[in-house]
Design a protein around this motif. Structure first.
Motif, mmCIF file in Angstrom:
data_model
loop_
_atom_site.group_PDB
_atom_site.id
_atom_site.type_symbol
_atom_site.label_atom_id
_atom_site.label_comp_id
_atom_site.label_asym_id
_atom_site.label_seq_id
_atom_site.Cartn_x
_atom_site.Cartn_y
_atom_site.Cartn_z
ATOM 1 N N GLU A 1 39.033 35.919 42.207
ATOM 2 C CA GLU A 1 37.997 36.244 43.203
ATOM 3 C C GLU A 1 38.392 37.463 44.027
ATOM 4 O OE1 GLU A 1 37.519 32.445 45.394
ATOM 5 O OE2 GLU A 1 35.376 32.701 44.900
ATOM 6 N N ARG A 2 39.635 37.449 44.495
ATOM 7 C CA ARG A 2 40.093 38.572 45.331
ATOM 8 C C ARG A 2 40.124 39.868 44.535
ATOM 9 N NH1 ARG A 2 42.667 37.942 50.278
ATOM 10 N NH2 ARG A 2 42.871 35.786 50.969
ATOM 11 N N HIS B 1 36.398 40.978 44.443
ATOM 12 C CA HIS B 1 35.747 41.313 45.716
ATOM 13 C C HIS B 1 36.549 42.319 46.536
ATOM 14 C CE1 HIS B 1 32.484 38.511 45.232
ATOM 15 N NE2 HIS B 1 33.324 37.524 44.988
ATOM 16 N N ASP B 2 37.889 42.210 46.506
ATOM 17 C CA ASP B 2 38.693 43.069 47.390
ATOM 18 C C ASP B 2 39.275 44.279 46.680
ATOM 19 O OD1 ASP B 2 38.187 40.992 49.078
ATOM 20 O OD2 ASP B 2 40.228 40.154 49.039
ATOM 21 N N ALA C 1 48.459 38.764 48.050
ATOM 22 C CA ALA C 1 47.457 38.170 48.942
ATOM 23 C C ALA C 1 47.302 36.660 48.726
ATOM 24 C CB ALA C 1 46.107 38.864 48.747
ATOM 25 N N VAL C 2 47.578 36.178 47.517
ATOM 26 C CA VAL C 2 47.340 34.752 47.261
ATOM 27 C C VAL C 2 48.596 33.895 47.450
ATOM 28 C CG1 VAL C 2 45.386 35.172 45.709
ATOM 29 C CG2 VAL C 2 47.696 34.905 44.738
ATOM 30 N N GLU D 1 41.660 31.988 43.080
ATOM 31 C CA GLU D 1 41.563 32.876 44.250
ATOM 32 C C GLU D 1 41.971 34.302 43.873
ATOM 33 O OE1 GLU D 1 43.563 31.487 47.858
ATOM 34 O OE2 GLU D 1 43.586 33.570 48.569
ATOM 35 N N VAL E 1 46.828 41.745 44.768
ATOM 36 C CA VAL E 1 46.153 40.446 44.665
ATOM 37 C C VAL E 1 47.183 39.323 44.707
ATOM 38 C CG1 VAL E 1 44.923 38.947 43.051
ATOM 39 C CG2 VAL E 1 44.087 41.259 43.469
#
Ligand SMILES: Cc1ncc(COP(=O)(O)O)c(C=O)c1O
Length: 447
Positions: free
Chosen positions: A402-403, A406-407, A445-446, A399, A442
Motif C-alpha cells: 500500500e505504501r 500511495h507514498d 516505513a513499515v 502495508e 517502504v
C-alpha cells in the motif's frame, strides 16, 4: 419509468461494490483503492494522472513494457481483419506462425505448441497431455502427478493439486487424487542473501527417488516444477537440482514438466529457463510474456516424441480430446508475434542477462535494513522476506504494498510478508536503482 439522474448513473458506474477482485482483500482494497487508468513503457498512470513505476511487469507479464506501439497496432489491425474463427477443426494463419516462432525459441525438440488462455490452463493442459501420453502408449497405470511444496501452478484443480501453497489448496476439497509433492528447495539457514542459484539444495531432487520408491515408477506420470518458483517469493533452483530431476525422470520413464509461466520470455535472461539451465523438459508451460501480457494467452510446448505418440489411429479421429474456444485467439496471436519481434529487435532477453548483476547488487542494498530476513535474486527478479509482525502474518507485507503505491508511486508484489520485484525487461539501470531506493524507504516505513 423515470430515467435515472446523472448523479445516480455516476454513482453506479463508479461503484466499487460489484467487482469481486481476485487474490485481493476486497474490503481493504475498496476502503483505499489502487486504481490504474493507463500505462506506457515502465509506468502506470492513475486516474488523476500520477505516474507510478511498475516494479512487477504487470503481474510478471508485460516483459516488453506497457502499451508498446507495435503490439497495440498489431492487436488493432487484427481486430479489424479477423476477430475470431473457430478453434476446433479450423485455424487461422497466425496460429501456425506464432506456434513456429514460440517453438523456435524453445530448446531441443520442444517444437509442438498447444495454445490456451492462461497459465492455469497451460498447467492443466500439460498435466492432461502427460496422463494421456502414457495412456496412448499403453502405460495407463501411470496416473500419479508429482508437484512440489511452495509450488504455484495457477488455480485450476490440476494446478492447485500439484501446487504447494496451503491457502490455495485448503479451501477446495480433496483436489486431484494420487498427487505427491517434492520438498521445497528453500532453506534460509543455508541460502540467505544468495544472488542467483544457491549452492545448497541440489540434493533435494533426490527426494524424487524416495517418492518413486514409495509409489512405484509404473504409477507416476509426471513431475511438474517451476524452474524458479516465482509466486512463492522468487526461489531460484539450487545448483544441479534441475539436472538431477531430469536424470531421475529419465531413469524411470517419468515426464518432466517445467512451468515457465513466469520464467518464459526473458525473465531469467533467456527465452526459457530450460535454456539457462541446459535442462530440457518434456512439456513446457508458458503464458504471460508470450505477448507481453497484452491479451490472455497460454500454452504448452511438447517435445516432438510426445506429440508423435498421439499421432496414430485413423486420420479423421481427434488425437487429444482437449482444447478451448479461445485457443490461439487471433488477437492473442497477433500480439504474440509483435511481442516476439520486439524481444528480438530490442534484444530484451540479452538485455536482461546483461542487467542481472546490476539488478542483483541493487537488490542486495536492502540486505542490512531492519527486519529484512532474506533477499534472493535471479534474472530480473528479486524476493525480499520481511519479518512478520507478531501474530499478524502478512500485515507488514500488505502495508508495504500500500505504501509503495500511495507514498512512493511504485507497484510491487507481495506474498504474505515477502515482497517481489520483477520489472519489465526494458527497465534502465537508473530505474532499477529508483525501484530499490523506493523499496528501501517502504521497508523502513513499515518496520
Ligand atoms: C508458475 C505459474 N504457473 C501458473 C500461473 C497461473 O497463471 P494464470 O494466472 O495466467 O492462470 C502462474 C501465475 O502467476 C505462475 O506463476
Amino acid at each position: 419509468m423515470t430515467p435515472p439522474t446523472a448523479t445516480a448513473v455516476a454513482r453506479q458506474t463508479n461503484d466499487l461494490d460489484a467487482y469481486w477482485l481476485p487474490f485481493t482483500p476486497n474490503r481493504a482494497f475498496k476502503r483505499a483503492p489502487r486504481l490504474i487508468a493507463r500505462a506506457k513503457g515502465m509506468h502506470y498512470f492513475t486516474p488523476d494522472g500520477r505516474a507510478v513505476i511498475d516494479g512487477l511487469a504487470g503481474l510478471w507479464c508485460t516483459n516488453a513494457g506497457h502499451n508498446r506501439d507495435p503490439i497495440v497496432n498489431a492487436i488493432a489491425q487484427q481486430a479489424a481483419e479477423l476477430d475470431y474463427s473457430a478453434a476446433f477443426h479450423f485455424a487461422h494463419p497466425k496460429s501456425f506462425e506464432l506456434a513456429s516462432r514460440v517453438a523456435a525459441l524453445a530448446p531441443a525438440d520442444l517444437n509442438r505448441v498447444f495454445f490456451c488462455n492462461s497459465g492455469s490452463e497451460a498447467v492443466d493442459t500439460a498435466l492432461k497431455i502427460a496422463l494421456a501420453y502414457h495412456q496412448v502408449r499403453g502405460e495407463g497405470a501411470r496416473t500419479r502427478l508429482i508437484g512440489r511444496e511452495r509450488g504455484y501452478h495457477g488455480v485450476g484443480f490440476g494446478g492447485i493439486s500439484v501446487g504447494g501453497i496451503v491457502n490455495n489448496r485448503k479451501f477446495f476439497g480433496t483436489l486431484l487424487a494420487g498427487v505427491d509433492h517434492l520438498p521445497a528447495t528453500y532453506s534460509r539457514e543455508h541460502q540467505a542473501f544468495t544472488k542467483g542459484e544457491p549452492q545448497w539444495g541440489g540434493h533435494l531432487a533426490d527426494e524424487l527417488e524416495r517418492i518413486v520408491a514409495l509409489h512405484g515408477a509404473s504409477t507416476i506420470a509426471a513431475v511438474i516444477v517451476e524452474p524458479m518458483a516465482g509466486s512463492t517469493g522468487v526461489l531460484p533452483p539450487p545448483k544441479g537440482y534441475l539436472e538431477r530431476l531430469r536424470a531421475i525422470c529419465d531413469k524411470y520413464g517419468i515426464l518432466l514438466i517445467f512451468d515457465e509461466v513466469i520464467t518464459g520470455f526473458g525473465r531469467l535472461g533467456h527465452a526459457f529457463a530450460a535454456e539457462r539451465y541446459g535442462v530440457t523438459p518434456d512439456l513446457l508451460c508458458f503464458a504471460k510474456g508470450v505477448n507481453s501480457g497484452a491479451v490472455p494467452m497460454g500454452g504448452v510446448i511438447a517435445r516432438e516424441g510426445v506429440y508423435n505418440a498421439f499421432m496414430q489411429g485413423p486420420e479423421h479421429t481427434i488425437e487429444l480430446f482437449h482444447g478451448y474456444t479461445y485457443s490461439a485467439h487471433p488477437l492473442a496471436c497477433a500480439a504474440g508475434l509483435a511481442a516476439i519481434d520486439l524481444y528480438r529487435d530490442e534484444q530484451l532477453f540479452e538485455r536482461a542477462r546483461r542487467l542481472e548483476p546490476f539488478f542483483a547488487d541493487a537488490a542486495m542494498t536492502l540486505k542490512d535494513l531492519p527486519g529484512v530476513l532474506d533477499v534472493r535474486t535471479v534474472g530480473i527478479s528479486a524476493g525480499i522476506d520481511l519479518a512478520p509482525r507478531p501474530g499478524a502474518m502478512g500485515e507488514r507485507g500488505y502495508e508495504a504494498m500500500e505504501r509503495a503505491f500511495h507514498d512512493e508511486d511504485l507497484v510491487i508484489r507481495i506474498t504474505g510478508d515477502t515482497l517481489a520485484i520483477a520489472p519489465p525487461l526494458i527497465v534502465t539501470e537508473a530505474q532499477v536503482a529508483e525501484i530499490f531506493e523506493k523499496t528501501a524507504r517502504v521497508i523502513q516505513a513499515v518496520m
